[in-house]
Design a protein around this motif. Structure first.
Motif, PDB file in Angstrom:
ATOM      1  N   ASN A  43       0.798  -0.997  -0.128  1.00 26.14           N
ATOM      2  CA  ASN A  43       0.149   0.138  -0.098  1.00 26.14           C
ATOM      3  C   ASN A  43       1.018   1.258   0.150  1.00 26.14           C
ATOM      4  O   ASN A  43       1.544   1.494   0.826  1.00 26.14           O
ATOM      5  CB  ASN A  43      -0.905  -0.255   1.357  1.00 26.14           C
ATOM      6  N   LYS A  44       0.903   2.013  -1.176  1.00 29.98           N
ATOM      7  CA  LYS A  44       1.749   3.019  -1.305  1.00 29.98           C
ATOM      8  C   LYS A  44       1.450   4.182  -0.206  1.00 29.98           C
ATOM      9  O   LYS A  44       2.204   5.009  -0.046  1.00 29.98           O
ATOM     10  CB  LYS A  44       2.052   3.600  -2.599  1.00 29.98           C
ATOM     11  N   GLN A  45       0.037   4.408   0.127  1.00 28.89           N
ATOM     12  CA  GLN A  45      -0.156   5.393   1.035  1.00 28.89           C
ATOM     13  C   GLN A  45       0.065   5.109   2.647  1.00 28.89           C
ATOM     14  O   GLN A  45       0.814   5.982   3.280  1.00 28.89           O
ATOM     15  CB  GLN A  45      -1.738   5.351   1.220  1.00 28.89           C
ATOM     16  N   THR A  46       0.162   3.780   3.065  1.00 32.10           N
ATOM     17  CA  THR A  46       0.473   3.562   4.361  1.00 32.10           C
ATOM     18  C   THR A  46       1.854   2.861   4.465  1.00 32.10           C
ATOM     19  O   THR A  46       2.397   2.430   5.522  1.00 32.10           O
ATOM     20  CB  THR A  46      -0.481   2.556   4.861  1.00 32.10           C
ATOM     21  N   LEU A  47       2.525   2.630   3.294  1.00 33.52           N
ATOM     22  CA  LEU A  47       3.779   1.723   3.224  1.00 33.52           C
ATOM     23  C   LEU A  47       3.566   0.240   3.729  1.00 33.52           C
ATOM     24  O   LEU A  47       4.625  -0.241   4.130  1.00 33.52           O
ATOM     25  CB  LEU A  47       4.836   2.470   3.950  1.00 33.52           C
ATOM     26  N   ALA A  48       2.440  -0.193   4.129  1.00 34.58           N
ATOM     27  CA  ALA A  48       2.093  -1.482   4.525  1.00 34.58           C
ATOM     28  C   ALA A  48       2.592  -2.565   3.607  1.00 34.58           C
ATOM     29  O   ALA A  48       2.411  -2.156   2.355  1.00 34.58           O
ATOM     30  CB  ALA A  48       0.841  -1.696   4.905  1.00 34.58           C
ATOM     31  N   SER A  75      10.215 -16.004  12.205  1.00 32.39           N
ATOM     32  CA  SER A  75       8.857 -16.163  12.252  1.00 32.39           C
ATOM     33  C   SER A  75       7.979 -15.059  12.884  1.00 32.39           C
ATOM     34  O   SER A  75       8.287 -14.614  13.822  1.00 32.39           O
ATOM     35  CB  SER A  75       8.233 -17.477  12.737  1.00 32.39           C
ATOM     36  N   VAL A  76       7.178 -14.423  11.974  1.00 36.28           N
ATOM     37  CA  VAL A  76       6.298 -13.057  12.636  1.00 36.28           C
ATOM     38  C   VAL A  76       5.095 -13.336  12.419  1.00 36.28           C
ATOM     39  O   VAL A  76       4.616 -13.711  11.426  1.00 36.28           O
ATOM     40  CB  VAL A  76       7.129 -11.888  11.929  1.00 36.28           C
ATOM     41  N   THR A  77       4.313 -12.814  13.550  1.00 42.17           N
ATOM     42  CA  THR A  77       2.811 -12.897  13.521  1.00 42.17           C
ATOM     43  C   THR A  77       2.438 -11.430  13.416  1.00 42.17           C
ATOM     44  O   THR A  77       2.480 -10.768  14.292  1.00 42.17           O
ATOM     45  CB  THR A  77       2.288 -13.643  14.525  1.00 42.17           C
ATOM     46  N   PRO A  78       1.746 -10.800  12.194  1.00 44.52           N
ATOM     47  CA  PRO A  78       1.390  -9.482  12.036  1.00 44.52           C
ATOM     48  C   PRO A  78       0.272  -9.343  12.877  1.00 44.52           C
ATOM     49  O   PRO A  78      -0.641 -10.042  13.270  1.00 44.52           O
ATOM     50  CB  PRO A  78       1.151  -9.307  10.729  1.00 44.52           C
ATOM     51  N   PRO A  86       5.612  -4.809  13.297  1.00 46.42           N
ATOM     52  CA  PRO A  86       5.431  -5.384  14.704  1.00 46.42           C
ATOM     53  C   PRO A  86       4.838  -4.665  15.699  1.00 46.42           C
ATOM     54  O   PRO A  86       4.718  -3.249  15.579  1.00 46.42           O
ATOM     55  CB  PRO A  86       6.937  -5.710  14.886  1.00 46.42           C
ATOM     56  N   ASP A  87       4.429  -5.242  16.580  1.00 46.43           N
ATOM     57  CA  ASP A  87       3.982  -4.517  18.010  1.00 46.43           C
ATOM     58  C   ASP A  87       4.872  -3.423  18.469  1.00 46.43           C
ATOM     59  O   ASP A  87       6.035  -3.700  18.046  1.00 46.43           O
ATOM     60  CB  ASP A  87       3.709  -5.461  19.066  1.00 46.43           C
ATOM     61  N   SER A 120      10.601  -0.871  17.857  1.00 49.02           N
ATOM     62  CA  SER A 120       9.398  -0.118  16.860  1.00 49.02           C
ATOM     63  C   SER A 120       8.535   0.755  17.745  1.00 49.02           C
ATOM     64  O   SER A 120       8.342   0.583  18.789  1.00 49.02           O
ATOM     65  CB  SER A 120       8.828  -1.401  16.511  1.00 49.02           C
ATOM     66  N   MET A 121       8.109   1.568  16.911  1.00 49.26           N
ATOM     67  CA  MET A 121       7.000   2.740  17.583  1.00 49.26           C
ATOM     68  C   MET A 121       5.599   2.394  17.292  1.00 49.26           C
ATOM     69  O   MET A 121       5.088   1.482  16.149  1.00 49.26           O
ATOM     70  CB  MET A 121       7.536   3.985  17.173  1.00 49.26           C
ATOM     71  N   ALA A 122       4.691   2.602  18.187  1.00 46.56           N
ATOM     72  CA  ALA A 122       3.333   2.687  17.990  1.00 46.56           C
ATOM     73  C   ALA A 122       3.027   3.408  16.807  1.00 46.56           C
ATOM     74  O   ALA A 122       3.507   4.518  16.303  1.00 46.56           O
ATOM     75  CB  ALA A 122       2.558   2.910  19.018  1.00 46.56           C
TER      76      ALA A 122
END
Length: 125
Positions: A43-48, A75-78, A86-87, A120-122
């Motif tokens: 997603n180019k707006q949110t960079l997700a 292994s990562v759980t989004p 991440p969280d 990581s930041m919120a």
């Protein structure tokens, strides 16, 4: 602006070195990028999902002698509920030669490969 396909034809990667100035060493392997496979949900707006796989013009030789080896990805759980990943306050690692200052115009060839661990930041920070 140039078309993305035209830009990709001019992109090369160099692996097996720790300093950009070593790009001509015997350990260095240079390859041309022939295709970029972007994440289908980028997603180019949110960079997700801002990640891609680069298809190279020829395979790399993976060996400790050449300064290349396989890596193990965690292994990562989004967290889909809030679309944040991440969280917040999760230790993450960034590696690269990128610019160290927003005002920098170029990456010096003597710059060493850098690695930094940050939390990581919120999303709303």
């Amino acid at each position: 602006l140039r078309e993305p396909a035209a830009v990709i034809r001019d992109v090369f990667i160099v692996v097996g070195i720790d300093r950009l100035s070593e790009s001509t060493s015997s350990k260095a392997q240079t390859r041309r990028v022939v295709k970029v496979h972007s994440h289908p949900q980028y997603n180019k707006q949110t960079l997700a999902n801002d990640i891609a796989v680069l298809e190279l013009n020829q395979p790399l030789t993976l060996s400790m002698e050449r300064g290349t080896s396989r890596i193990c990805l965690p292994s990562v759980t989004p967290t889909y509920a809030i679309n944040a990943y991440p969280d917040a306050n999760t230790p993450v690692v960034a590696v690269g030669w990128g610019l160290l200052l927003g005002s920098a115009q170029f990456v010096p060839s003597t710059l060493n490969l850098q690695q930094v661990t940050v939390n990581s930041m919120a999303e709303d920070s």
